[in-house]
Motif scaffolding. Structure first.
Motif, PDB file in Angstrom:
ATOM      1  N   LEU A  92      41.280  41.375  47.512  1.00  0.00           N
ATOM      2  CA  LEU A  92      41.536  42.456  48.444  1.00  0.00           C
ATOM      3  C   LEU A  92      41.907  41.799  49.769  1.00  0.00           C
ATOM      4  CD1 LEU A  92      39.752  45.781  48.945  1.00  0.00           C
ATOM      5  CD2 LEU A  92      40.312  44.397  50.931  1.00  0.00           C
ATOM      6  N   VAL A  93      43.062  42.176  50.295  1.00  0.00           N
ATOM      7  CA  VAL A  93      43.585  41.583  51.531  1.00  0.00           C
ATOM      8  C   VAL A  93      43.711  42.684  52.577  1.00  0.00           C
ATOM      9  CG1 VAL A  93      45.466  40.263  52.582  1.00  0.00           C
ATOM     10  CG2 VAL A  93      44.911  39.922  50.158  1.00  0.00           C
ATOM     11  N   ARG A 133      52.387  43.090  56.904  1.00  0.00           N
ATOM     12  CA  ARG A 133      53.383  42.172  57.482  1.00  0.00           C
ATOM     13  C   ARG A 133      52.729  40.818  57.727  1.00  0.00           C
ATOM     14  NH1 ARG A 133      52.951  41.973  63.270  1.00  0.00           N
ATOM     15  NH2 ARG A 133      51.318  43.373  63.981  1.00  0.00           N
ATOM     16  N   GLY A 134      53.536  39.864  58.132  1.00  0.00           N
ATOM     17  CA  GLY A 134      53.034  38.565  58.555  1.00  0.00           C
ATOM     18  C   GLY A 134      52.239  37.817  57.497  1.00  0.00           C
ATOM     19  N   ILE A 135      51.146  37.218  57.946  1.00  0.00           N
ATOM     20  CA  ILE A 135      50.322  36.383  57.074  1.00  0.00           C
ATOM     21  C   ILE A 135      49.740  37.193  55.920  1.00  0.00           C
ATOM     22  CG2 ILE A 135      48.200  35.002  56.978  1.00  0.00           C
ATOM     23  CD1 ILE A 135      48.855  34.120  59.880  1.00  0.00           C
ATOM     24  N   GLY A 136      49.273  38.418  56.193  1.00  0.00           N
ATOM     25  CA  GLY A 136      48.705  39.245  55.133  1.00  0.00           C
ATOM     26  C   GLY A 136      49.714  39.555  54.042  1.00  0.00           C
ATOM     27  N   VAL A 153      46.149  42.122  43.104  1.00  0.00           N
ATOM     28  CA  VAL A 153      46.076  42.232  44.556  1.00  0.00           C
ATOM     29  C   VAL A 153      45.910  43.686  44.969  1.00  0.00           C
ATOM     30  CG1 VAL A 153      47.288  41.815  46.735  1.00  0.00           C
ATOM     31  CG2 VAL A 153      47.549  40.199  44.842  1.00  0.00           C
ATOM     32  N   ILE A 154      44.930  43.913  45.844  1.00  0.00           N
ATOM     33  CA  ILE A 154      44.766  45.195  46.506  1.00  0.00           C
ATOM     34  C   ILE A 154      45.066  44.935  47.969  1.00  0.00           C
ATOM     35  CG2 ILE A 154      43.206  47.094  47.059  1.00  0.00           C
ATOM     36  CD1 ILE A 154      41.587  46.020  44.530  1.00  0.00           C
ATOM     37  N   ALA A 155      46.151  45.497  48.448  1.00  0.00           N
ATOM     38  CA  ALA A 155      46.623  45.266  49.808  1.00  0.00           C
ATOM     39  C   ALA A 155      46.247  46.461  50.668  1.00  0.00           C
ATOM     40  CB  ALA A 155      48.131  45.076  49.804  1.00  0.00           C
ATOM     41  N   THR A 156      45.441  46.232  51.711  1.00  0.00           N
ATOM     42  CA  THR A 156      45.077  47.330  52.593  1.00  0.00           C
ATOM     43  C   THR A 156      45.796  47.188  53.921  1.00  0.00           C
ATOM     44  OG1 THR A 156      43.146  46.330  53.674  1.00  0.00           O
ATOM     45  CG2 THR A 156      42.787  47.386  51.537  1.00  0.00           C
ATOM     46  N   VAL A 169      37.633  38.021  45.517  1.00  0.00           N
ATOM     47  CA  VAL A 169      37.848  37.444  46.839  1.00  0.00           C
ATOM     48  C   VAL A 169      38.253  38.549  47.809  1.00  0.00           C
ATOM     49  CG1 VAL A 169      39.167  35.768  48.203  1.00  0.00           C
ATOM     50  CG2 VAL A 169      38.619  35.261  45.815  1.00  0.00           C
ATOM     51  N   LEU A 170      37.661  38.501  49.005  1.00  0.00           N
ATOM     52  CA  LEU A 170      38.018  39.405  50.089  1.00  0.00           C
ATOM     53  C   LEU A 170      38.620  38.556  51.203  1.00  0.00           C
ATOM     54  CD1 LEU A 170      37.952  42.049  51.700  1.00  0.00           C
ATOM     55  CD2 LEU A 170      35.529  41.618  52.158  1.00  0.00           C
ATOM     56  N   ILE A 171      39.888  38.798  51.508  1.00  0.00           N
ATOM     57  CA  ILE A 171      40.565  38.070  52.589  1.00  0.00           C
ATOM     58  C   ILE A 171      40.647  38.999  53.790  1.00  0.00           C
ATOM     59  CG2 ILE A 171      42.681  36.945  53.356  1.00  0.00           C
ATOM     60  CD1 ILE A 171      43.191  36.129  50.452  1.00  0.00           C
ATOM     61  N   GLN A 172      39.896  38.657  54.823  1.00  0.00           N
ATOM     62  CA  GLN A 172      39.856  39.448  56.048  1.00  0.00           C
ATOM     63  C   GLN A 172      40.961  38.949  56.977  1.00  0.00           C
ATOM     64  OE1 GLN A 172      38.093  42.038  56.742  1.00  0.00           O
ATOM     65  NE2 GLN A 172      36.128  41.936  55.733  1.00  0.00           N
ATOM     66  N   ASN A 173      42.125  39.554  56.866  1.00  0.00           N
ATOM     67  CA  ASN A 173      43.287  39.126  57.627  1.00  0.00           C
ATOM     68  C   ASN A 173      43.611  40.037  58.805  1.00  0.00           C
ATOM     69  OD1 ASN A 173      45.974  37.683  57.950  1.00  0.00           O
ATOM     70  ND2 ASN A 173      46.610  39.776  57.554  1.00  0.00           N
TER      71      ASN A 173
END
Length: 118
Positions: free
Chosen positions: A5-6, A11-14, A28-31, A72-76
């Motif tokens: 989960l991102v 946009r950008g890095i995320g 991928v779960i894109a928030t 994994v949780l990516i805090q972007n």
């Protein structure tokens, strides 16, 4: 295949995290607050309307995820506002602290039940 989960992924890095994870075969779960055509074209699960500073928004996402396990949780998600000592804006500093530090902690706390502990 892992499930990621991102946050802040429109946009950008995320967006690039999402692209690379999808290309290597991960789920991928894109928030994001507002999606973008680049994000929707990736073919990942997009959860728009998610503002990490809004508890209601995060709880709605949690409800939509149900019991889905995340590896994994990516805090972007984050903001950057320029402040100098000679031109310090305390409200800007507090806003950045809320978005970049406090909100990711609260977001993680809400998602703890979805994070795979194995």
């Amino acid at each position: 295949m892992a499930t990621y989960l991102v946050t802040g992924s429109n946009r950008g890095i995320g967006l690039e995290f999402c692209r690379q994870l999808k290309n290597r075969g991960d789920q991928v779960i894109a928030t994001c607050r507002t999606d973008s055509s680049e994000l929707t074209d990736l073919g990942v699960r997009v959860e728009s309307g998610v503002d990490i500073t809004s508890g209601e928004s995060v709880l709605r996402l949690k409800e939509r995820l149900g019991a889905l396990k995340l590896d994994v949780l990516i805090q972007n998600a984050g903001i950057a506002e320029f402040n100098s000592l000679s031109d310090l804006d305390p409200e800007s500093v507090l806003r950045q602290f809320e978005v970049n530090a406090l909100s990711p902690l609260c977001f993680t706390q809400v998602m703890l039940g979805n994070l795979d502990s194995s």
